[in-house]
Motif scaffolding. Structure first.
Motif, PDB file in Angstrom:
ATOM      1  N   TYR A 112       0.832  -1.199   0.000  1.00  0.00           N
ATOM      2  CA  TYR A 112       0.000   0.000   0.000  1.00  0.00           C
ATOM      3  C   TYR A 112       0.873   1.257   0.000  1.00  0.00           C
ATOM      4  O   TYR A 112       1.318   1.705  -1.036  1.00  0.00           O
TER       5      TYR A 112
ATOM      6  N   LYS B 227      -5.900  -4.837  -7.685  1.00  0.00           N
ATOM      7  CA  LYS B 227      -6.582  -3.547  -7.795  1.00  0.00           C
ATOM      8  C   LYS B 227      -6.842  -2.883  -6.446  1.00  0.00           C
ATOM      9  O   LYS B 227      -7.284  -1.736  -6.404  1.00  0.00           O
ATOM     10  N   THR B 228      -6.571  -3.581  -5.352  1.00  0.00           N
ATOM     11  CA  THR B 228      -6.826  -3.003  -4.032  1.00  0.00           C
ATOM     12  C   THR B 228      -5.973  -1.760  -3.815  1.00  0.00           C
ATOM     13  O   THR B 228      -4.750  -1.797  -3.981  1.00  0.00           O
ATOM     14  N   THR B 229      -6.597  -0.655  -3.432  1.00  0.00           N
ATOM     15  CA  THR B 229      -5.890   0.620  -3.282  1.00  0.00           C
ATOM     16  C   THR B 229      -5.561   0.916  -1.818  1.00  0.00           C
ATOM     17  O   THR B 229      -6.105   0.293  -0.902  1.00  0.00           O
TER      18      THR B 229
ATOM     19  N   ALA C  27      -8.551   2.072   0.181  1.00  0.00           N
ATOM     20  CA  ALA C  27      -9.395   0.936   0.556  1.00  0.00           C
ATOM     21  C   ALA C  27      -8.841   0.268   1.813  1.00  0.00           C
ATOM     22  O   ALA C  27      -9.598  -0.142   2.707  1.00  0.00           O
TER      23      ALA C  27
ATOM     24  N   MET D 153     -13.994  -2.145   0.630  1.00  0.00           N
ATOM     25  CA  MET D 153     -12.710  -2.099  -0.071  1.00  0.00           C
ATOM     26  C   MET D 153     -12.899  -2.318  -1.579  1.00  0.00           C
ATOM     27  O   MET D 153     -12.236  -1.672  -2.397  1.00  0.00           O
ATOM     28  N   TYR D 154     -13.798  -3.225  -1.928  1.00  0.00           N
ATOM     29  CA  TYR D 154     -14.057  -3.503  -3.344  1.00  0.00           C
ATOM     30  C   TYR D 154     -14.619  -2.259  -4.047  1.00  0.00           C
ATOM     31  O   TYR D 154     -14.137  -1.859  -5.116  1.00  0.00           O
TER      32      TYR D 154
ATOM     33  N   SER E 150     -11.904   0.511  -4.255  1.00  0.00           N
ATOM     34  CA  SER E 150     -10.836   0.149  -5.197  1.00  0.00           C
ATOM     35  C   SER E 150     -11.304   0.255  -6.646  1.00  0.00           C
ATOM     36  O   SER E 150     -10.573   0.773  -7.512  1.00  0.00           O
TER      37      SER E 150
ATOM     38  N   GLU F  83     -11.558   3.968  -7.521  1.00  0.00           N
ATOM     39  CA  GLU F  83     -10.266   4.642  -7.657  1.00  0.00           C
ATOM     40  C   GLU F  83      -9.480   4.150  -8.873  1.00  0.00           C
ATOM     41  O   GLU F  83      -8.791   4.950  -9.531  1.00  0.00           O
ATOM     42  N   THR F  84      -9.554   2.862  -9.173  1.00  0.00           N
ATOM     43  CA  THR F  84      -8.816   2.364 -10.344  1.00  0.00           C
ATOM     44  C   THR F  84      -9.406   2.921 -11.645  1.00  0.00           C
ATOM     45  O   THR F  84      -8.677   3.149 -12.614  1.00  0.00           O
TER      46      THR F  84
ATOM     47  N   THR G 228      -1.797   1.252  -8.140  1.00  0.00           N
ATOM     48  CA  THR G 228      -1.711   0.312  -7.013  1.00  0.00           C
ATOM     49  C   THR G 228      -0.367  -0.400  -7.055  1.00  0.00           C
ATOM     50  O   THR G 228       0.300  -0.443  -8.088  1.00  0.00           O
TER      51      THR G 228
END
Length: 556
Positions: free
Chosen positions: A118, A442-444, A447, A507-508, A511, A514-515, A521
């Motif tokens: 992160y 893809k998790t930011t 998130a 979180m999903y 993310s 934001e993506t 990421t």
């Protein structure tokens, strides 16, 4: 007041001399290598699979198991063994899926993982949090509960017991992870041997109570006279349902508790992070096998004490402030051991406590030194300086724990419950942050912050909800049960499951949003080949899985 005989003290001090002497020998053998911070904190490349496995168990098993879990055995029976048997399954999952990710990406601490996956803000927030949690919750609880148990057996002053345990643990910890890892092998030997002796005594006492002999007969008599204590899955009518809510111990929140503890916890993963993948997996699998044995040592004595109590024994010994205190079950049984054996079991209990204290102190020093001091306070510190700072952190943490432990009211709540209440507020969010970070690129970072902060807030919200809103509408589907005052509450384990799902969904959404906006990421290096396992590991894994399945089938 109970006291140890001279022979018991001789046995105990022999154990003390063996542990300290062996630790000193290991330290001198590896002294030249202690100039490397990674070697000091992680024993990089030096621990064998059996040392890793033994150290995992020695660090995990402490007074909260010997005293708290045995007390839970007295109160609710074999069902409390789900923490041990489900941990065996969890360890297999960690060995197959978590360790390859850590080792492939050269992760040595949990904050380092968060920084790499992160950003530095997420890593620093969690590093500070983990330090506070380890020092003011885990270290203090282990120290206080351990001193309380030792005091009740030996008759020594509890403050004196705390100081002794702290000094003993520091002597081992200052030698670094190599000393901890290899002395833990001896600690586990004493722990298991002493624990089995206590179980043997307890089952024999039950057999004699009903005119029989032998541990096998004692066990069968326990299943007959305390049949309600040999069910692993509770229904809602069971008074202990709030602690272990039905099938949730198999497929719900219990899985989150275990995966977070065994897979995302510096205190535990540190043992394997300095090894290669094959050795790490071998050590973790060995720990899983040892986990299958733990209920024999820590739960069965509690059930035996329950049977004996209800047949007129221990009527005074089990009382505290006029009411039954289940946590007195194990010390009561230890006090019945003959001279010499009592000293050995006393040494086993001390071994469990000291090993846990040493492991926790080493993790505190690792996080403070590598993730705070080296990162923010002195980025140019050389290896020798880092090792020195680590040793100073160990001394400071242990001193704080000795001073603070008596002030936290741990004995009133029960140490096991105290630790679960504190860590359970953040565990769902932390685990969501880790697991999505592993396997979803893809998790930011935002998130992850949502899971960290939001997980805590949602946990608090669901904890105080029952005092504000009537949750009886959840009762028909099994997610709310009335407490002693008739207020409907969500069981602790179910609450963790709910918060985890909320964090993952949040979180999903964050993310994906934001993506789409182009936020970058930091995905880890992960590919399917990392998760291949050897034929020997496969055999061991299947034995673990089928053993747990058989145990749950027999004692459902």
């Amino acid at each position: 007041m109970q006291t140890l005989a001279t022979k018991d003290y001789i046995v105990f001090f022999l154990y003390f001399i063996i542990i300290v002497g062996y630790g000193f020998w290991i330290y001198n053998r590896k002294k030249k290598e202690h100039t490397s911070s990674k070697d000091y904190f992680l024993a990089e490349g030096s621990l064998t699979w059996w040392a890793i496995g033994a150290s995992l168990i020695a660090s995990n098993i402490s007074a909260e198991q010997f005293i708290g879990m045995s007390g839970s055995g007295f109160k609710m029976g074999l069902a409390i063994a789900t923490y041990e048997w489900m941990a065996a399954i969890t360890l297999v999952i960690v060995a197959v899926f978590f360790m390859p990710v850590y080792l492939k990406n050269k992760i040595f601490t949990m904050p380092q993982y968060l920084n790499k996956r992160y950003n530095s803000n997420v890593a620093m927030i969690m590093a500070v949090f983990w330090l506070l949690l380890y020092v003011f919750v885990n270290l203090t609880s282990i120290l206080y509960l351990g001193a309380l148990a030792i005091s009740s057996i030996s008759g020594l002053n509890i403050t004196l017991c705390m100081i002794f345990l702290a000094v003993f643990a520091v002597m081992i910890t200052l030698g670094g992870m190599k000393v901890i890892g290899y002395t833990d092998v001896i600690q586990v030997f004493f722990l298991i041997l002493g624990g089995l002796i206590t179980t043997y005594l307890a089952l024999n006492l039950v057999a004699k109570e009903f005119g029989s002999t032998g541990v096998i007969n004692g066990f069968h008599l326990m299943t007959t006279h305390a049949n309600d204590h040999f069910h692993m899955i509770f229904n809602k009518s069971n008074p202990n349902y709030m602690d272990l809510p039905g099938l949730s111990v198999l497929i719900g929140g219990m899985l989150i508790i275990n995966l977070n503890y065994w897979g995302c916890n510096q205190y535990i993963t540190q043992r394997a992070l300095g090894a290669d993948l094959k050795t790490a997996r071998g050590g973790i699998l060995f720990a899983a096998f040892l986990k299958l044995l733990m209920p024999i040592i820590v739960v069965l004595p509690g059930i035996a004490a329950f049977v004996l109590y209800h047949n007129g024994h221990f009527q005074t010994e089990m009382l505290q402030d006029g009411s039954i205190n289940p946590d007195r079950a194990y010390p009561t049984l230890l006090n019945l051991l003959p001279v010499g054996l009592k000293g050995l079991s006393f040494a086993a209990l001390t071994a469990a406590i000291v090993a846990s204290l040493a492991g926790k102190a080493n993790s505190i020093a690792t996080i403070f030194t590598l993730d705070i001091y080296k990162t923010r306070l002195n980025v140019n510190a050389d290896e020798k300086r880092l090792v020195k700072i680590g040793k100073m952190a160990i001394l400071a943490a242990m001193l704080i724990a000795v001073v603070v432990a008596p002030l936290l009211g741990i004995g009133k709540k029960g140490g096991f419950q105290f630790i679960q209440e504190c860590t359970g507020l953040v565990s769902p969010g932390v685990f969501a942050m880790f697991i999505l970070g592993f396997f979803w690129k893809k998790t930011t970072s935002n998130a992850a912050l949502f899971a960290m902060v939001g997980g805590l807030l949602f946990s608090i919200l669901l904890t105080v909800f029952p005092t504000i809103i009537n949750l009886s509408f959840l009762n028909p589907i099994g997610f709310a049960v009335p407490n002693a005052n008739g207020v409907f509450e969500i069981p602790f384990i179910d609450r963790m499951g709910f918060v985890f799902l909320i964090c993952v969904i949040g979180m999903y959404i964050i993310s994906i949003y934001e993506t789409k906006k182009g936020v970058p990421t930091n995905g880890l290096e992960v590919d399917s080949s990392m998760f291949k396992i050897s034929p020997s590991f496969t055999v061991g894994m299947l034995v673990i899985v089928f053993s747990v399945a058989a145990l749950y089938t027999i004692f459902w």
